[in-house]
Write a protein that holds these residues in place. Structure first.
Motif, PDB file in Angstrom:
ATOM      1  N   LYS A  49       0.737  -1.140   0.122  1.00 11.15           N
ATOM      2  CA  LYS A  49       0.023   0.047   0.064  1.00 11.15           C
ATOM      3  C   LYS A  49       0.965   1.388   0.026  1.00 11.15           C
ATOM      4  N   ALA A  50       1.911   1.411   0.856  1.00 15.72           N
ATOM      5  CA  ALA A  50       2.651   2.320   0.874  1.00 15.72           C
ATOM      6  C   ALA A  50       3.671   2.678  -0.278  1.00 15.72           C
ATOM      7  N   ASP A  51       3.985   1.450  -0.880  1.00  9.51           N
ATOM      8  CA  ASP A  51       4.905   1.474  -2.053  1.00  9.51           C
ATOM      9  C   ASP A  51       4.132   1.885  -3.359  1.00  9.51           C
ATOM     10  N   LEU A  52       3.047   1.421  -3.514  1.00  5.28           N
ATOM     11  CA  LEU A  52       2.359   1.424  -4.866  1.00  5.28           C
ATOM     12  C   LEU A  52       1.162   2.528  -4.640  1.00  5.28           C
ATOM     13  N   GLN A  53       1.095   2.896  -3.317  1.00 10.54           N
ATOM     14  CA  GLN A  53      -0.074   4.035  -3.181  1.00 10.54           C
ATOM     15  C   GLN A  53      -1.286   3.668  -3.264  1.00 10.54           C
ATOM     16  N   LEU A  95       0.838 -26.468 -10.623  1.00 12.77           N
ATOM     17  CA  LEU A  95       1.611 -25.987  -9.772  1.00 12.77           C
ATOM     18  C   LEU A  95       2.748 -25.047 -10.235  1.00 12.77           C
ATOM     19  N   ALA A  96       3.139 -25.497 -11.282  1.00 18.34           N
ATOM     20  CA  ALA A  96       4.543 -24.942 -12.009  1.00 18.34           C
ATOM     21  C   ALA A  96       4.059 -23.793 -12.498  1.00 18.34           C
ATOM     22  N   PHE A  97       2.839 -23.452 -12.936  1.00 14.85           N
ATOM     23  CA  PHE A  97       2.421 -22.088 -13.534  1.00 14.85           C
ATOM     24  C   PHE A  97       1.951 -21.233 -12.401  1.00 14.85           C
ATOM     25  N   TRP A  98       1.065 -21.376 -11.312  1.00 16.24           N
ATOM     26  CA  TRP A  98       1.034 -20.665 -10.447  1.00 16.24           C
ATOM     27  C   TRP A  98       2.435 -20.286  -9.409  1.00 16.24           C
ATOM     28  N   SER A  99       3.139 -21.000  -9.546  1.00 15.26           N
ATOM     29  CA  SER A  99       4.410 -20.802  -8.908  1.00 15.26           C
ATOM     30  C   SER A  99       5.141 -19.554  -9.241  1.00 15.26           C
ATOM     31  N   ALA A 100       5.431 -19.790 -10.829  1.00 18.42           N
ATOM     32  CA  ALA A 100       6.024 -18.963 -11.717  1.00 18.42           C
ATOM     33  C   ALA A 100       5.399 -17.422 -11.620  1.00 18.42           C
ATOM     34  N   MET A 101       4.015 -17.478 -11.672  1.00 17.41           N
ATOM     35  CA  MET A 101       3.236 -16.269 -11.623  1.00 17.41           C
ATOM     36  C   MET A 101       3.264 -15.409 -10.226  1.00 17.41           C
ATOM     37  N   THR A 102       3.379 -16.209  -9.169  1.00 14.89           N
ATOM     38  CA  THR A 102       3.752 -15.604  -7.812  1.00 14.89           C
ATOM     39  C   THR A 102       5.089 -14.827  -7.490  1.00 14.89           C
ATOM     40  N   THR A 112      -2.266  -2.415 -11.893  1.00 10.53           N
ATOM     41  CA  THR A 112      -2.516  -3.243 -13.045  1.00 10.53           C
ATOM     42  C   THR A 112      -1.674  -4.247 -13.088  1.00 10.53           C
ATOM     43  N   HIS A 113      -0.197  -4.025 -12.926  1.00  9.04           N
ATOM     44  CA  HIS A 113       0.915  -5.122 -13.074  1.00  9.04           C
ATOM     45  C   HIS A 113       0.664  -6.255 -12.087  1.00  9.04           C
ATOM     46  N   MET A 115      -2.336  -6.755 -10.577  1.00  8.49           N
ATOM     47  CA  MET A 115      -3.407  -7.447 -10.726  1.00  8.49           C
ATOM     48  C   MET A 115      -3.230  -8.583 -11.657  1.00  8.49           C
ATOM     49  N   LEU A 116      -2.668  -8.188 -12.734  1.00  5.91           N
ATOM     50  CA  LEU A 116      -2.454  -9.118 -13.971  1.00  5.91           C
ATOM     51  C   LEU A 116      -1.776 -10.441 -13.150  1.00  5.91           C
ATOM     52  N   ALA A 117      -0.734 -10.352 -12.577  1.00  5.53           N
ATOM     53  CA  ALA A 117       0.222 -11.358 -12.105  1.00  5.53           C
ATOM     54  C   ALA A 117      -0.935 -12.231 -11.020  1.00  5.53           C
ATOM     55  N   ARG A 118      -1.616 -11.607 -10.367  1.00  4.39           N
ATOM     56  CA  ARG A 118      -2.406 -12.248  -9.367  1.00  4.39           C
ATOM     57  C   ARG A 118      -3.606 -13.125 -10.219  1.00  4.39           C
ATOM     58  N   ILE A 119      -3.736 -12.540 -11.265  1.00  4.27           N
ATOM     59  CA  ILE A 119      -4.923 -13.364 -12.190  1.00  4.27           C
ATOM     60  C   ILE A 119      -4.220 -14.475 -12.669  1.00  4.27           C
ATOM     61  N   GLY A 120      -2.890 -14.425 -12.928  1.00  2.86           N
ATOM     62  CA  GLY A 120      -2.091 -15.664 -13.328  1.00  2.86           C
ATOM     63  C   GLY A 120      -1.987 -16.714 -12.235  1.00  2.86           C
ATOM     64  N   VAL A 121      -1.923 -16.047 -10.916  1.00  2.00           N
ATOM     65  CA  VAL A 121      -1.892 -17.141  -9.663  1.00  2.00           C
ATOM     66  C   VAL A 121      -2.960 -17.895  -9.435  1.00  2.00           C
TER      67      VAL A 121
END
Length: 438
Positions: A49-53, A95-102, A112-113, A115-121
């Motif tokens: 929250k502090a870093d990305l406002q 397992l391989a896919f969500w680990s890479a997205m994390t 936005t960035h 959010m997209l990565a969390r969608i991948g997880v």
């Protein structure tokens, strides 16, 4: 729908049964990584929250709704695939896919960035739960299934807790971005191990029945599978019970660390050291206790009694859960939190075990996915998001204490879930007969 003839285990079946402990252990470990990758944001929210406002509403979206939308909706078609093909292959790929997205979440530069990565997880984790539950149900008979599912649910409880411990320590020293990479990358190696060692059991093996059809053959259509769950009133109440309970639980795990920092004066490192790790082991004890009590109740009275055991444990936990939000003294507040945790984590394994017991053999992954659809969209999706929105709405009136009242508001849904556990027990007893074993 289920074959009724007795199946005599062949050499492949005996091998699956010999290795079922290893399979359960690997699935539990993968579930640990799943929940660690999912819930690590809880300890990192204030830093992000502090870093990305970001606002509390945006944080609620990232930790809940955005992830849940893709996790839940993709779970059903993947479960349909799991009901007709190799479940172990689906698990390893997911397992391989969500680990890479994390790990990729650590590179986010804005909302936005991330959010997209969390969608991948969420997309990756959608392929894990239903096939895993289906495998466990095939490896363990009904009278041992609640305990097996309780062991499996340790992945949720330990993963969420230890994820906060690891995330808190790493983020304190190296920042939140490195913390996400540290918890994400090991899962890729685990995926290879899963592919090599997880056993794919014959469907219906632990029920002593022949499979309804060989893998790859046509199975019950998705809409018929949904209709079958809808018309099974006991199963429907179990889904409602675990959904409401999960909504409250995700709200606590998603915002608990922030509440401790804002209202109880703890630091991120303090939460990691003095709360997250003990809470993980207390919750693990709760899961094992719940599984043991439920299997014991099932042997004495019938499967239906498991729902009553969960109901009683939720009733005992409820006043202590509320005390966590009303006590300003740090020691008393944390004491209430831990007492509630002793009883609160008992519901996961037994509930999934009861649903798997009620499900037709070729619909086990599908019914698990439908349950996850409800618990994810309404529980994980709405729980943290609702707390964030209520907190923002109450901020003009309560200031820094708005989060306290937002979390309390969601916690008051607990009696609703308790009612559904009671009703499920009543209906299961009728459906399965007086002995309740079916």
């Amino acid at each position: 729908m289920d074959a009724s003839t007795t199946w005599v285990p062949d050499e492949r079946d005996q091998r699956a049964l010999r290795r079922r402990g290893w399979t359960l252990g690997l699935l539990t470990t993968a579930y640990f990584f799943s929940f660690m990758d999912r819930q690590i944001l809880a300890i990192l929210l204030e830093a992000i929250k502090a870093d990305l406002q970001l606002s509390d509403t945006q944080l609620g979206l990232l930790s809940g709704l955005i992830f849940a939308m893709f996790y839940a909706t993709l779970g059903l078609p993947i479960a349909r695939l799991a009901d007709r093909s190799s479940r172990s292959n689906i698990i390893a790929i997911s397992l391989a896919f969500w680990s890479a997205m994390t790990a990729l979440c650590g590179f986010a530069q804005n909302f936005t960035h991330l959010m997209l990565a969390r969608i991948g997880v969420g997309i990756g984790e959608a392929g894990f739960g239903p096939p895993s539950q289906s495998i466990i149900a095939d490896l363990y008979p009904p009278e041992k299934r609640a305990s097996a599912m309780a062991i499996y649910s340790l992945g949720v409880l330990l993963g969420g807790g230890l994820g906060m411990v690891i995330g808190g320590f790493v983020a304190h020293s190296y920042g939140w971005r490195v913390a996400l990479m540290v918890v994400g990358l090991p899962g890729i190696a685990l995926a290879v191990i899963m592919k090599l060692f997880v056993v794919e059991p014959r469907r219906g093996l632990s029920d002593g029945k022949a499979p309804a059809a060989p893998d790859g053959a046509p199975v019950i259509g998705m809409w018929k599978g949904i209709a079958a769950l809808w018309h099974n009133r006991a199963a429907l109440h179990l889904v409602a019970a675990i959904t409401v309970t999960s909504l409250v639980g995700y709200a606590v795990t998603g915002w608990g660390p922030s509440y401790m920092q804002r209202s109880l004066g703890m630091s991120m490192l303090d939460v990691s050291k003095y709360v997250a790790l003990p809470a993980a082991f207390v919750a693990g004890f709760s899961a094992m206790l719940g599984g043991w009590l439920c299997d014991r109740a099932a042997k004495r009275r019938g499967i239906f009694a498991q729902s009553y055991v969960v109901m009683i444990m939720k009733i005992v936990a409820f006043p202590f859960a509320l005390g966590f939000y009303f006590v300003d003294n740090l020691a008393l507040a944390l004491s209430s939190y831990f007492v509630a945790a002793v009883f609160a984590g008992a519901y996961i394994g037994p509930t999934y075990a009861m649903i798997q017991h009620l499900a037709p053999l070729r619909l086990r992954a599908t019914w698990a996915a439908l349950t996850l659809l409800a618990t994810s969209l309404l529980g994980l999706g709405l729980g943290p998001f609702a707390v964030g929105q209520i907190s923002d709405m109450l901020k003009p009136t309560y200031g820094a204490e708005s989060l306290r009242w937002a979390m309390f508001s969601v916690a008051m849904l607990t009696p609703w879930g308790i009612f559904h556990y009671w009703r499920a027990g009543v209906l299961m007893k009728r459906q399965l007969g007086e002995g309740g074993v079916g």
